[in-house]
Design an enzyme around this catalytic site. Structure first.
Site, mmCIF file in Angstrom:
data_model
loop_
_atom_site.group_PDB
_atom_site.id
_atom_site.type_symbol
_atom_site.label_atom_id
_atom_site.label_comp_id
_atom_site.label_asym_id
_atom_site.label_seq_id
_atom_site.Cartn_x
_atom_site.Cartn_y
_atom_site.Cartn_z
ATOM 1 N N SER A 1 48.300 55.206 48.075
ATOM 2 C CA SER A 1 47.383 54.183 47.561
ATOM 3 C C SER A 1 47.070 54.486 46.106
ATOM 4 O O SER A 1 47.184 55.634 45.647
ATOM 5 C CB SER A 1 46.090 54.170 48.383
ATOM 6 O OG SER A 1 45.113 53.361 47.770
ATOM 7 N N TYR B 1 39.118 58.129 53.034
ATOM 8 C CA TYR B 1 40.333 57.365 52.763
ATOM 9 C C TYR B 1 41.081 57.935 51.558
ATOM 10 O O TYR B 1 42.298 58.146 51.599
ATOM 11 C CB TYR B 1 39.967 55.900 52.520
ATOM 12 C CG TYR B 1 41.149 54.989 52.323
ATOM 13 C CD1 TYR B 1 41.914 54.562 53.396
ATOM 14 C CD2 TYR B 1 41.512 54.555 51.039
ATOM 15 C CE1 TYR B 1 43.007 53.725 53.214
ATOM 16 C CE2 TYR B 1 42.601 53.724 50.851
ATOM 17 C CZ TYR B 1 43.342 53.317 51.946
ATOM 18 O OH TYR B 1 44.429 52.494 51.758
#
Length: 593
Positions: free
Chosen positions: A463, A476
């Site tokens: 990400s 995350y």
């Protein structure tokens, strides 16, 4: 029963010269017939892994060429292996196994050299429905190729001649008297299985057979009886009278790709594929060969009136030549980036294994992948965070479909909120899917790629947040930063084995991950409100997952290490390199949700 061809029906076919050919058959004789023809110094057993994959759809026929395996040798050997006599053998076998219907011929190495002869001579017209060639040129085409370069030499053409001349070193050796026979019946014959395993990564097993030294000694006459005469005086009428499929291994140590330049002049109905593999593809890439052979044979099958079928137009997808027939496994493929990636590979002609916890969503993706171009697609319901389940998936996939060529570890889950509000259970769930799912995928499927020894590629979805710390996404961001570092480490480890590893780092992409993201430190009603608001914002941004999928395919082709996707991902990576202080300052900002 024959060694390596369990369940085969064996018969002896006698030629007009008195040579007995050993013919093995698998599958239903009522189905279309596929004839698999072996090369040098092989016997029919080289085709065993491919034959097993074709037997359910075709009547598969394999025979030992004269002088090889269980077939007898001509007497005398000199002059007994000419292409004219090998054509006689082929027609004798066809009269025995498929007298009333044309066959689909597949040849590798000298089996392909013979196949080119069979598909270009008049006396076989109407007996061959299609021909698939790999790692073996027509000697006539080769002769014209040489003459053209000698007649009009340019630096490029001279380089091609010299390059192929160097690759053909073994041809000169096989023309020497006695020495090849002594070598094969002595040290070379004993060490050949070890050479194949080391240099070609051919798996150990029932191949090569014990007849190898004799097969290789007899087979030297294939070269002596044909090479010089055909290259000096190539036929001018060597046009293929059936559709031809050419499969070219890009790492073939014996044949250059340029050897097939302008092949369309001789084979008007030509379909081309390239395969990132070495020479012995029947043993190292049987799964992919079986797909291409099956597709081409089915498309070439004559109709009930005997009229040849119109071949389907070749796939024109952007990456069809690179990924056609390859096996690609995508996790988290029921929706979002995973589904778009599965479709992108499907459009390129890859076979797809669709993995997700959502069984219904995985089945939908698999069905749609077949519609957009995948030769086949299979849904699998698996929790990627479960190591044992992933081990079973890897074993099942290898047994049923072959070793995965491209693995896309895409499954992911979201969680947002302060560190102190994030429970152990939330951390566990996030790391299980986002990090351990990637670890399990790399360990299980990456190990299979390494053991196969034919390369491959692993894509891990990280990400943009891997470049940009933030107080709002500690769990995350930690999981995705770990995926990025894991990818870099694994890339370094696997580089020497021809396995690429890429980390894809998307930014804000319009997927459904926001609808399932956990917002910790809130009650159920507030969490639902945050999810709806974030989903609307991502929808307004409207960056399509198809662009991420395209970046995945490009990363595999270019073997890219880290691939930021979306402007914010590029910006975050650049800022993390140029000004870490600014990055840390931005990390303190509490986002307004």
């Amino acid at each position: 029963m024959t060694d390596g061809l369990e369940g085969a029906r064996e018969r002896r076919v006698r030629t007009g010269e008195g040579v007995e050919l050993c013919v093995a058959e698998l599958g239903d004789p009522a189905h279309p017939t596929v004839v698999l023809l072996h090369g040098y110094p092989d016997s029919k057993e080289v085709w065993a892994p491919v034959a097993r994959r074709l037997r359910d759809r075709f009547h598969v026929v394999l025979y030992d060429v004269r002088g090889c395996g269980r077939s007898s040798a001509p007497k005398p050997l000199r002059g007994g292996f000419t292409l004219e006599k090998l054509t006689d053998d082929f027609l004798t076998v066809l009269d025995a196994v498929s007298p009333d219907a044309p066959v689909h011929l597949v040849g590798h190495d000298w089996g392909s050299v013979q196949g080119w002869e069979f598909v270009t001579v008049r006396r076989t017209e109407g007996r061959i429905a299609s021909f698939t060639s790999m790692s073996g040129p027509s000697l006539d085409h080769f002769g014209h190729w040489i003459k053209k370069r000698l007649a009009r030499p340019t630096p490029r053409r001279i380089a091609q001649l010299l390059g192929q001349g160097a690759k053909s070193w073994y041809v000169y050796a096989l023309h020497t008297p006695v020495l090849p026979e002594l070598a094969w019946k002595g040290p070379l014959g004993k060490s050949w299985p070890r050479i194949l395993r080391k240099l070609e990564k051919v798996p150990a097993g029932a191949y090569p057979t014990p007849s190898l030294p004799t097969d290789a000694a007899h087979g030297a006459w294939l070269y002596r009886d044909n090479i010089r005469s055909r290259l000096r005086r190539p036929r001018d009428d060597c046009y293929a009278h059936a559709p031809v499929q050419l499969i070219t291994p890009t790492e073939d140590a014996f044949l250059s790709e340029q050897l097939y330049d302008e092949l369309e002049l001789w084979a008007p109905q030509l379909t081309r594929h390239t395969l990132p593999a070495k020479h012995w593809v029947p043993r190292t890439r049987p799964d992919q060969l079986a797909v291409w052979i099956s597709e081409f044979a089915t498309a070439s099958e004559p109709d009930a009136a005997g009229v040849p079928a119109q071949l389907a137009a070749p796939r024109t997808g952007r990456y069809a030549e690179r990924f056609g027939g390859q096996l690609v496994l995508v996790t988290g493929a029921a929706s979002g980036i995973g589904r778009a990636t599965a479709f992108a590979f499907a459009e390129a002609g890859a076979r797809i294994v669709v993995v997700d916890r959502d069984a219904e969503g995985a089945a939908r993706t698999a069905e749609m992948a077949r519609l957009v171009g995948a030769p086949d697609a299979w849904p699998e319901t698996v929790d990627v965070g479960d190591g044992q389940a992933m081990e079973k998936l890897a074993a099942r996939t290898a047994a049923e479909h072959g070793v995965v060529d491209v693995l896309v570890n895409n499954a992911g889950t979201g969680v947002t909120g302060d560190f102190m509000d994030t429970s152990v259970e939330d951390w566990q769930r996030t790391l299980d899917v986002n990090l351990w799912g990637v670890i399990h995928g790399c360990r299980t499927f990456g190990r299979q790629m390494a053991e196969r020894g034919q390369g491959g590629h692993i894509v891990n979805t990280a990400s943009a947040i891997a470049f940009q710390p933030t107080r709002a996404l500690p769990a995350y961001a930690t999981s995705k930063a770990a995926v990025l570092m894991l990818s870099e480490c694994l890339r370094a480890e696997l580089a020497g084995q021809g396995i690429g590893v890429s980390a894809i780092c998307p930014g804000v992409v319009n997927t459904n991950i926001t609808a399932t993201t956990r917002f910790v430190g809130t009650d159920e009603e507030e969490e639902k409100r945050h999810q709806d608001r974030t989903t609307r914002l991502y929808g307004l941004r409207n960056y399509p997952p198809e662009k991420v999928a395209d970046a995945v395919l490009r990363a595999v082709i270019r073997n890219e290490a880290v691939v930021p996707v979306t402007p914010e991902a590029h910006g975050a990576r650049l800022l993390s390199r140029l000004s870490p202080r600014v990055v840390r300052a931005l990390a303190r900002v509490r986002p307004r949700v």
